[in-house]
Motif scaffolding. Sequence first.
Motif, PDB file in Angstrom:
ATOM      1  N   PRO A  33      39.260 -10.881  21.977  1.00  0.00           N
ATOM      2  CA  PRO A  33      39.290 -10.905  23.435  1.00  0.00           C
ATOM      3  C   PRO A  33      38.584 -12.142  23.978  1.00  0.00           C
ATOM      4  N   LEU A  34      39.254 -12.862  24.831  1.00  0.00           N
ATOM      5  CA  LEU A  34      38.702 -14.063  25.437  1.00  0.00           C
ATOM      6  C   LEU A  34      39.025 -14.053  26.922  1.00  0.00           C
ATOM      7  N   ALA A  35      38.181 -14.712  27.688  1.00  0.00           N
ATOM      8  CA  ALA A  35      38.537 -14.925  29.081  1.00  0.00           C
ATOM      9  C   ALA A  35      39.693 -15.908  29.136  1.00  0.00           C
ATOM     10  N   ALA A  36      40.380 -15.948  30.272  1.00  0.00           N
ATOM     11  CA  ALA A  36      41.482 -16.890  30.403  1.00  0.00           C
ATOM     12  C   ALA A  36      40.960 -18.305  30.195  1.00  0.00           C
ATOM     13  N   SER A  37      41.644 -19.064  29.311  1.00  0.00           N
ATOM     14  CA  SER A  37      41.209 -20.428  29.033  1.00  0.00           C
ATOM     15  C   SER A  37      41.526 -21.314  30.229  1.00  0.00           C
ATOM     16  N   ALA A  38      40.625 -22.244  30.486  1.00  0.00           N
ATOM     17  CA  ALA A  38      40.783 -23.118  31.647  1.00  0.00           C
ATOM     18  C   ALA A  38      41.754 -24.238  31.334  1.00  0.00           C
ATOM     19  N   LYS A  39      42.560 -24.603  32.324  1.00  0.00           N
ATOM     20  CA  LYS A  39      43.413 -25.777  32.208  1.00  0.00           C
ATOM     21  C   LYS A  39      42.521 -27.016  32.253  1.00  0.00           C
ATOM     22  N   VAL A  40      42.950 -28.085  31.580  1.00  0.00           N
ATOM     23  CA  VAL A  40      42.139 -29.297  31.628  1.00  0.00           C
ATOM     24  C   VAL A  40      42.396 -30.016  32.948  1.00  0.00           C
ATOM     25  N   GLU A 100      47.918 -21.754  30.510  1.00  0.00           N
ATOM     26  CA  GLU A 100      46.705 -20.948  30.380  1.00  0.00           C
ATOM     27  C   GLU A 100      46.924 -19.872  29.338  1.00  0.00           C
ATOM     28  N   LEU A 101      45.859 -19.543  28.638  1.00  0.00           N
ATOM     29  CA  LEU A 101      45.876 -18.464  27.654  1.00  0.00           C
ATOM     30  C   LEU A 101      44.946 -17.369  28.126  1.00  0.00           C
ATOM     31  N   ASP A 102      45.502 -16.214  28.459  1.00  0.00           N
ATOM     32  CA  ASP A 102      44.724 -15.066  28.916  1.00  0.00           C
ATOM     33  C   ASP A 102      44.461 -14.189  27.710  1.00  0.00           C
ATOM     34  N   GLY A 103      43.216 -14.110  27.281  1.00  0.00           N
ATOM     35  CA  GLY A 103      42.918 -13.454  26.018  1.00  0.00           C
ATOM     36  C   GLY A 103      43.529 -14.274  24.905  1.00  0.00           C
ATOM     37  N   THR A 104      44.348 -13.624  24.091  1.00  0.00           N
ATOM     38  CA  THR A 104      45.045 -14.387  23.046  1.00  0.00           C
ATOM     39  C   THR A 104      46.522 -14.039  22.983  1.00  0.00           C
ATOM     40  N   ASP A 105      47.000 -13.207  23.903  1.00  0.00           N
ATOM     41  CA  ASP A 105      48.407 -12.811  23.894  1.00  0.00           C
ATOM     42  C   ASP A 105      49.224 -13.491  24.974  1.00  0.00           C
ATOM     43  N   ASP A 106      48.631 -13.752  26.077  1.00  0.00           N
ATOM     44  CA  ASP A 106      49.401 -14.150  27.252  1.00  0.00           C
ATOM     45  C   ASP A 106      49.280 -15.641  27.546  1.00  0.00           C
ATOM     46  N   ILE A 107      50.391 -16.355  27.422  1.00  0.00           N
ATOM     47  CA  ILE A 107      50.439 -17.756  27.820  1.00  0.00           C
ATOM     48  C   ILE A 107      51.268 -17.860  29.090  1.00  0.00           C
ATOM     49  N   SER A 108      50.737 -18.546  30.072  1.00  0.00           N
ATOM     50  CA  SER A 108      51.491 -18.781  31.300  1.00  0.00           C
ATOM     51  C   SER A 108      51.498 -20.268  31.608  1.00  0.00           C
ATOM     52  N   PHE A 123      48.713 -26.616  24.488  1.00  0.00           N
ATOM     53  CA  PHE A 123      47.315 -26.992  24.685  1.00  0.00           C
ATOM     54  C   PHE A 123      46.992 -28.261  23.889  1.00  0.00           C
ATOM     55  N   PRO A 124      47.459 -29.413  24.347  1.00  0.00           N
ATOM     56  CA  PRO A 124      47.236 -30.650  23.588  1.00  0.00           C
ATOM     57  C   PRO A 124      45.773 -31.061  23.500  1.00  0.00           C
ATOM     58  N   ILE A 125      44.945 -30.525  24.401  1.00  0.00           N
ATOM     59  CA  ILE A 125      43.500 -30.772  24.346  1.00  0.00           C
ATOM     60  C   ILE A 125      42.839 -29.391  24.238  1.00  0.00           C
ATOM     61  N   PRO A 126      42.865 -28.785  23.060  1.00  0.00           N
ATOM     62  CA  PRO A 126      42.461 -27.380  22.907  1.00  0.00           C
ATOM     63  C   PRO A 126      40.959 -27.178  23.042  1.00  0.00           C
ATOM     64  N   LYS A 127      40.597 -25.983  23.509  1.00  0.00           N
ATOM     65  CA  LYS A 127      39.198 -25.639  23.706  1.00  0.00           C
ATOM     66  C   LYS A 127      38.742 -24.500  22.800  1.00  0.00           C
ATOM     67  N   ASN A 128      39.681 -23.819  22.123  1.00  0.00           N
ATOM     68  CA  ASN A 128      39.292 -22.728  21.225  1.00  0.00           C
ATOM     69  C   ASN A 128      40.321 -22.585  20.111  1.00  0.00           C
ATOM     70  N   GLY A 129      39.977 -21.772  19.120  1.00  0.00           N
ATOM     71  CA  GLY A 129      40.831 -21.634  17.944  1.00  0.00           C
ATOM     72  C   GLY A 129      42.187 -21.034  18.231  1.00  0.00           C
ATOM     73  N   ALA A 130      42.241 -20.064  19.152  1.00  0.00           N
ATOM     74  CA  ALA A 130      43.523 -19.446  19.478  1.00  0.00           C
ATOM     75  C   ALA A 130      44.489 -20.466  20.083  1.00  0.00           C
ATOM     76  N   GLU A 131      43.970 -21.369  20.916  1.00  0.00           N
ATOM     77  CA  GLU A 131      44.825 -22.394  21.503  1.00  0.00           C
ATOM     78  C   GLU A 131      45.402 -23.310  20.427  1.00  0.00           C
ATOM     79  N   VAL A 132      44.593 -23.665  19.436  1.00  0.00           N
ATOM     80  CA  VAL A 132      45.084 -24.509  18.345  1.00  0.00           C
ATOM     81  C   VAL A 132      46.219 -23.811  17.600  1.00  0.00           C
TER      82      VAL A 132
END
Length: 472
Positions: free
Chosen positions: A21-28, A160-168, A176-185
């Motif tokens: 579970p993760l908070a929604a990842s921020a856009k760069v 954006e990645l909400d948790g690890t299931d939802d990409i919008s 995510f060409p400039i990733p901030k966490n492992g799930a984005e990679v």
Amino acid sequence: MRIIREKLAASLCVLLLCGAPLAASAKVSEAEAEKLGKELTPLGAEPQGSKDGTIPEWKGAAIFNDEQKHYTFAKLQQLRSADPDRLNMTRTAQGEAVDKPLFTITAQNYTQYAEHLSAGHQEMFRRYPDYKMIVYPSVRGHFAPEEINEAVKYNATHAELDGTDDISGARLATPFPIPKNGAEVMWNNRLKFRGVSAVRRYNNQAIVDADGSFQISKLIEDVRVEYGNLKDKSRENNVIVYYLQRTLSPARVAGQITLVHEIFGKGTSGRNAWIYNPGLARVNRAPEVGFDNPSLGSDGLQFNDQIDMFNGSLSRYDWKLIGKREIYIPYNAYTMSDPRYKYKDIIRKGHINQDLARYELHRVWVVEANLRPGHAHQFKRRTFYLDEDSWALTLVDCYDNRDKLWKLQEGHVITLPFLPGSTTVPEVIYDLQSGRYFVTAMVNEDSVNNFELSFDREYFLPKNLRSLGERR
């Protein structure tokens, strides 16, 4: 261009990934996204070489000549028969002669190179006295069409990645060409641009026992890409990829057809699958198609979520972005698919024929996945190594529930400039405890893969499986 609302859990030939579970990842920011194509390559890699020069600067399309960029299916077939050397892109690349090895790592000297070796590769040297890695000059030739480069830059400030299931907010390519966490990679790997809208692949697989004996399974795989399809951007459904596999041999399973819809959507399993059984002439829904359920035809050596190196829901793991390392990985592996080498030339006791493998030093993203409390999987921990230029997943170290190294996955990367795109052929899974291994995506003794086909969505409907089975 159409913006796609994504909620993914799957991708090509398999599922997609999600995680802890993760908070929604921020856009760069716009300023950070402006680095793409300047301080970074269009897909987010560091364009400069390493300080000591062992990793060169990124050259992308400039590596290849005009002929290589415009190969057709007919031309590939012709070269396969008449001049297979020209299918080895490193031998005809512009610039330095890159087909000559630099040095060889062996069981006797591997400790000198340990900082550039994965745990799995170090174990291969300890286990097999004849194991070696022939290291060549590194060649960084992966590139994408300009439309994909534009989509990647758009994604940087919109996906954006909400948790690890939802990409919008993502469209067409790497989210995510400039990733901030492992799930984005990991999402970048699953949604990387593959260069095709459809393909027919001739997949030969080998189950190799500890004594070196092996059995070949022959498959034909038809794929229609939905996410990243430049020819048809309609995407009016939630499918990422349609996949249909026909088994030709061995005889006991010949005629079986497997149909998979890789889908996205929170709360889904990531895929829907059906199987046609020729003996019963019946189509059944396949209930268990993910995680550590054994994949069909692998004799338990491959789990479903190891297909395509990794696929499926990330929900059972916590994902940690370790950062980047310089690692020797199988790369520009054109010789492994040379039609002059047969499967008996590739397969050896304990491991594939390392004289045919090519290793290069590359920067890779490193992601560690740890099994979440209360969740079950036969792998307690996995370490993933992804090429920074292509987002191709090329190595995975897999640990059992005692936290002992159990399996090593290798994906032998090639770049196909006429698509353009990169893929891994073949892929190998070594069982470091039993001495057995599994090889998939071998094409040496078959036709080249046909990237010029097109398939209607209706071809991939479950109701068509019986008629397809009756035609064989």
